[in-house]
Design a protein around this motif. Structure first.
Motif, short mmCIF file in Angstrom:
data_model
loop_
_atom_site.label_atom_id
_atom_site.label_comp_id
_atom_site.label_asym_id
_atom_site.label_seq_id
_atom_site.Cartn_x
_atom_site.Cartn_y
_atom_site.Cartn_z
N LEU A 89 1.26 -1.15 -0.04
CA LEU A 89 0.09 -0.28 0.30
C LEU A 89 1.06 1.16 0.09
O LEU A 89 0.33 2.15 -0.31
CB LEU A 89 -0.93 0.25 1.03
N LYS A 93 0.65 3.51 -3.29
CA LYS A 93 0.27 4.69 -2.97
C LYS A 93 0.50 6.04 -2.38
O LYS A 93 0.39 6.96 -2.73
CB LYS A 93 -1.36 4.46 -2.09
N TYR A 94 1.29 5.86 -1.61
CA TYR A 94 2.73 6.48 -1.07
C TYR A 94 4.12 7.11 -1.54
O TYR A 94 4.35 7.89 -1.13
CB TYR A 94 2.12 6.56 0.23
N LEU A 122 -1.40 3.14 -9.50
CA LEU A 122 -2.16 2.86 -8.21
C LEU A 122 -2.96 2.03 -8.92
O LEU A 122 -3.92 2.69 -10.37
CB LEU A 122 -3.24 3.87 -7.59
N SER A 127 -6.28 -0.11 -1.49
CA SER A 127 -6.85 0.13 -0.19
C SER A 127 -8.41 -0.34 0.53
O SER A 127 -7.44 -1.09 1.49
CB SER A 127 -7.39 1.56 -0.03
N GLN A 481 -9.42 5.47 -7.00
CA GLN A 481 -9.00 6.01 -6.89
C GLN A 481 -8.02 5.98 -5.28
O GLN A 481 -6.87 6.47 -5.41
CB GLN A 481 -8.93 7.61 -7.09
#
Length: 482
Positions: A89, A93-94, A122, A127, A481
């Motif tokens: 994740l 994502k980050y 992504l 998530s 998203q």
């Protein structure tokens, strides 16, 4: 693949037919699993590998966690699951967000560092399915539920296509247990499911995309100064759009699952009729709120370690909940505002409880309870609109411009939205608030059964006609998203 497409309609009809043919239960589950992978692969096939990796690792780790008695080995297994899931994740994502902030910090310290531009895609729904698998391994560690017996059932639990990309976030007892015995929809479940699927698509295609999205996009994307009316109409348009889009997806997910004979948890319950922010989070994205409460807020100490720690735990939970929604500081600000609202609400609630405990309150003339509830709901709705500015704006400068315009302080503002656009937003939002208040404590399907059959049939037919006329809208759901 998205629900609001002709491709999905064909796909879903095929899945329904296969699920109702006289195959063995194992064959039907294999069909559902294959359909779920096809549903996900239609977006980007290579990311199926991430789903497989997450599924296989967490299935075997979860099984070992439940049977292992050595506490050190159990903790090690839990760490493997946490690193695997949160590592994926964080990277996808980050990764870019963390690198951008790292570069900003080192450059501010005087070191010139300019890394090559990253191009990380992504994966859709990462998530959601990460939280689904995480809750499984954590539950196995705490031994709060039994392991899912087979890899087939676990794979289906993780990837079941209605909830895969944007929830609801399911727990093992909520869904996995339904795969143990043969299950097909009853006549009532099929009708209810198709009705909810139709309503969810109507909310997304006709209301979110057709009536509100253009006004929200125009206001949040324009470089010009805005009038207060335009700013408020744009924010209200997004307030309605985000609800109809995400609640519409959740309703489609629940309806599609119910048409196959499976029950998914409810994810929305008239959130804009909330009287306060604790109430709002019991009604908005219910499965995420419950996840954050059970797997973050309570493990942090909840409200068991004094008032100060309670306030800290609330804010940490909301800040991380905001960051979960997107790799941008505006999402953190959105979560922080909700945390602040919860702080203020809890402060006054604690004072009220202390006063009532100390002595009986003096008798003061008050508005009737129903009126107080409506006024509190309107205040809550007003403050929620402020938070949506940070959710929708991509920068703090953009959010500041909208808030300044909402306060009527923008200089040189000229009208942006047409009279027709303003009328559409006003009618849809007013109708939404009325329906939310009327159905405040009632499920949609229960309300439909209270109406005469011909009214329900007429409404359903009208929704289908409007869907057909509006089907040129094929935009993805906003929460894809995240």
């Amino acid at each position: 693949m998205i629900f609001n497409s002709y491709t999905f309609i064909v796909f879903f009809v095929i899945v329904l037919v296969l699920h109702n043919l006289p195959f063995s239960w194992k064959t039907k589950k294999v069909n559902l699993l294959a359909a779920s992978y096809i549903f996900y692969a239609a977006w980007n096939p290579p990311f199926i590998l991430l789903l497989w990796l997450s599924t296989i690792v967490d299935y075997f780790v979860g099984k070992a966690l439940y049977t292992q008695n050595n506490i050190h080995k159990r903790r090690g297994l839990l760490v493997i699951s946490l690193i695997g899931n949160l590592g994926m994740l964080c990277f996808f994502k980050y990764g870019g967000f963390l690198m951008e902030n790292f570069v900003s910090v080192v450059n501010a310290l005087g070191w010139s560092y300019h890394p090559p531009k990253s191009n990380i895609i992504l994966p859709a729904g990462i998530s959601f399915y990460t939280f689904t698998t995480l809750c499984y391994t954590i539950d196995m560690y705490k031994r709060e539920s039994k392991p899912i017996p087979t890899l087939l059932d676990f794979g289906l639990f993780v990837t079941f296509f209605p909830h895969l990309v944007a929830g609801p976030i399911v727990r093992p007892p909520q869904l996995a247990a339904q795969f143990e015995q043969p299950r097909t929809a009853t006549h009532k479940q099929l009708l209810d499911g198709l009705f909810l699927l139709s309503l969810g698509l109507f909310m997304k295609v006709v209301l979110a995309d057709g009536m509100l999205a253009a006004s929200a996009d125009a206001v949040f994307n324009t470089p010009q100064a805005l009038t207060a009316l335009d700013a408020w109409m744009g924010v209200l348009a997004f307030t309605g759009q985000i609800f109809f889009d995400f609640a519409g997806y959740s309703m489609c997910a629940v309806g599609a699952a119910l048409s196959l004979g499976f029950t998914l948890p409810q994810n929305f319950q008239t959130p804009y009729a909330a009287t306060g922010f604790s109430d709002f989070w019991r009604r908005w994205h219910i499965t995420l709120s419950a996840w954050l409460r059970d797997y973050l807020y309570i493990p942090l100490g909840g409200n068991r370690k004094g008032k100060f720690r309670t306030y800290v735990n609330l804010m940490i939970t909301m800040l991380l909940g905001g960051l979960w929604h997107g790799a941008n500081w505006t999402f953190v600000a959105w979560g922080g505002l909700h945390g602040l609202y919860l702080w203020v609400e809890k402060f006054f609630e604690d004072r009220k409880n202390s006063r009532l405990a100390a002595a009986a309150p003096a008798s003061n003339p008050q508005l009737p309870k129903a009126y107080r509830g409506i006024l509190y709901a309107l205040l809550t709705f007003f403050l929620v609109n402020i938070t949506w500015v940070f959710f929708r704006a991509t920068t703090f400068a953009g959010a500041g411009k909208i808030l300044t315009a909402m306060a009527g302080l923008a200089q040189g503002a000229v009208p942006l939205l047409s009279s027709l656009a303003i009328l559409k937003v006003a009618v849809v939002i007013a109708g939404m608030l009325i329906v939310h208040w009327v159905l405040r404590n009632t499920k949609v399907i229960d309300a439909a059964y209270k109406l005469p059959w011909w009214i329900t049939g007429t409404v359903w037919s009208a929704m289908l006609i409007l869907l057909i006329l509006s089907q040129e809208s094929s935009s993805t759901f906003i929460y894809f998203q995240f």
